[in-house]
Write an enzyme that holds these catalytic residues in place. Structure first.
Site, PDB file in Angstrom:
ATOM      1  N   GLU A  47       0.813  -1.205   0.000  1.00 58.96           N
ATOM      2  CA  GLU A  47       0.000   0.000   0.000  1.00 58.96           C
ATOM      3  C   GLU A  47       0.857   1.272   0.000  1.00 58.96           C
ATOM      4  OE1 GLU A  47      -3.062  -0.292  -0.356  1.00 58.96           O
ATOM      5  OE2 GLU A  47      -4.266   1.163   0.777  1.00 58.96           O
ATOM      6  N   ASP A  48       1.922   1.263   0.770  1.00 62.55           N
ATOM      7  CA  ASP A  48       2.634   2.518   1.043  1.00 62.55           C
ATOM      8  C   ASP A  48       4.052   2.598   0.486  1.00 62.55           C
ATOM      9  OD1 ASP A  48       0.429   3.371   2.414  1.00 62.55           O
ATOM     10  OD2 ASP A  48       1.156   2.732   4.377  1.00 62.55           O
TER      11      ASP A  48
END
Ligand code: MN
Length: 491
Positions: free
Chosen positions: A76-77
């Site tokens: 996600e990051d």
């Protein structure tokens, strides 16, 4: 600062034979992937990943789950993808991380989103319960660092936790996480009450409580020793939010919530549990209505213990939980203990039974037309209060409150439901729509030649299972009728 060493040690504590090399690699991989990213608190981002993994190790999750915890924010990051995780750490871990990534796509905003996120949680849960464990641990660390967020955001996250996470943690029997989450949220949602109670409980009453508990320990410890029972007695920290809720419910003041004095007795075997309860009752007079045997009849989430409240020294009401070590660990870690015992005892099924509602949720999911219907049914069939009733042979069945003999019949067997004509509840003849009460003994009267259930039953049944079985049967009956009228179409 959380270190890799701390996570590894905690993991090894649960399972000394775990090969933690992959875990250390995952920590290194995540550290590189998150690079110089920072949390709002100013800490390096990787601290969040480490803390999440540590909480997982604390609740005795298995090694794959702990590793997935370290990696949970990577796709996600960071610029690394799920593919990268699969390549380096294999399918199982990548699958868990994928589950978390999917869950995080939905954000809580207003009623509709709330329902949607609840649904997603349930689905992730039945897919692989470990995904939820990671989500919980992630959330717990976010709560612990809530101060770094602006006030509106704090409130929103605290509310969401109370509405979605805490009830699910309770359902899964992971009390340890449920309490920790609730106490933090309580602090943000009711700061005044929290401060007041914290002061009373942790400052004002602390010495008094500790002295009292020591006194009980001394008296009881001597008697257990005389009886030749190995034991451990601990004072129980009561969770502020649970005291607060009780005060609200019963409209009482702090002083009047009697189980503020609470102790736990841990003994080696089940028979020691009963012996210990007998010894406690021989020293102090019990409150009969507060005696609970969750060993003979466990709670739906699998919780087992003996509970009793006695008039202890100085006539103060004192609550005891009596259990074995295994029951104790199950009660703290709930479903998480499943994988722990599976590893430890090589999946001997007697150590863990998957709760019935896991299957129920899956069934509901298959049948529900939309999210609203799904949630209403889950809430009704799974979340509401459950009662235990007995078959004449003494088998225990768990049902929602006010379930009827028809619900009971379908829980026992589809054919018993389909052929039911009446019921004996505690040996008294009753109608099939009679609401059942806790502890009832239910016997279903069947008639071999009965064609099937009545559609009228749909008006009073309480479980999804009974409802669906009745519908299925009436549908197939109608089809039979049509076949009889238009035989040529079906030949
Ligand atoms: Mn996270």
């Amino acid at each position: 600062m959380m270190t890799v060493r701390q996570i590894v040690n905690k993991t090894k504590e649960n399972n000394p034979n775990d090969d933690t090399e992959l875990l250390e690699l995952a920590c290194e991989f995540a550290r590189k992937a998150h690079g110089s990213q920072k949390r709002r608190t100013g800490e390096p981002y990787i601290q969040h990943s480490y803390h999440t993994a540590y909480v997982l190790a604390q609740i005795k999750a298995d090694l794959s789950t702990i590793i997935a915890g370290v990696l949970h924010d990577v796709p996600e990051d960071t610029e690394y993808t799920l593919e990268d995780i699969k390549k380096n750490f294999g399918e199982e871990i990548a699958g868990l991380v994928e589950g978390i990534t999917k869950l995080s796509k939905i954000k809580y905003r207003g009623e509709e989103r709330y329902r949607e996120s609840l649904r997603k949680m349930f689905l992730a849960m039945v897919h692989d319960l470990r995904v939820i464990l990671i989500k919980f641990s992630d959330r717990l660390h976010n709560l612990r660092t809530l101060d770094a967020l602006p006030p509106e955001k704090r409130i929103r996250i605290a509310k969401e936790t109370m509405e979605i996470y805490a009830p699910i943690a309770e359902l899964l029997g992971i009390w340890r996480l449920k309490w920790q989450m609730e106490d933090i949220c309580f602090k943000y949602l009711h700061p005044e009450e929290y401060k007041q109670m914290q002061y009373e409980y942790e400052v004002e009453k602390k010495t008094e409580r500790n002295q009292y508990i020591q006194q009980v320990k001394n008296v009881l410890g001597q008697k257990l020793k005389d009886a030749g029972i190995n034991y451990k007695i601990e004072g129980r920290f009561k969770h502020l939010y649970s005291i607060y809720k009780k005060m609200q419910r019963k409209d009482r003041k702090f002083d009047e919530i009697y189980d503020v004095f609470a102790l736990r007795v841990i003994v080696p075997t089940v028979s020691d549990c009963y012996k210990a309860m007998g010894i406690i009752h021989s020293i102090w007079r019990p409150k009969p209505e507060r005696i609970r045997d969750y060993i003979a009849v466990p709670k739906p989430n699998g919780y087992r213990s003996l509970h009793t409240t006695v008039f202890g020294p100085e006539n103060k009401a004192t609550e005891f939980q009596i259990r074995t070590m295994e029951m104790h660990e199950e009660s703290l870690y709930g479903i998480a203990a499943h994988w722990y015992y599976k590893q430890k005892y090589n999946s001997d099924p007697k150590f863990f039974k998957e709760p019935a509602w896991v299957k129920e949720i899956l069934e509901i999911q298959k049948e529900a037309k939309d999210t609203n219907e799904f949630l209403n049914k889950v809430k009704f069939d799974v979340f509401q209060n459950r009662i235990f009733v007995f078959s004449p042979r003494g088998d225990v069945f768990d049902l929602p409150e006010d379930a009827t003999p028809v619900d009971f019949a379908y829980l026992v067997h589809t054919e018993i439901g389909n052929k039911a004509t009446g019921a004996l509840v505690n040996n008294k003849m009753t109608s099939l729509d009679h609401p059942l009460k806790k502890g009832d003994t239910v016997e279903i009267i069947t008639e071999k030649n009965r064609k099937g259930p009545s559609r009228n039953w749909l008006k009073f049944v309480k479980t999804n299972r009974a409802r669906e079985k009745i519908r299925q049967h009436t549908k197939s009956q109608r089809l039979d009728q049509i076949k009889r009228i238009f035989p040529s179409k079906f030949s």
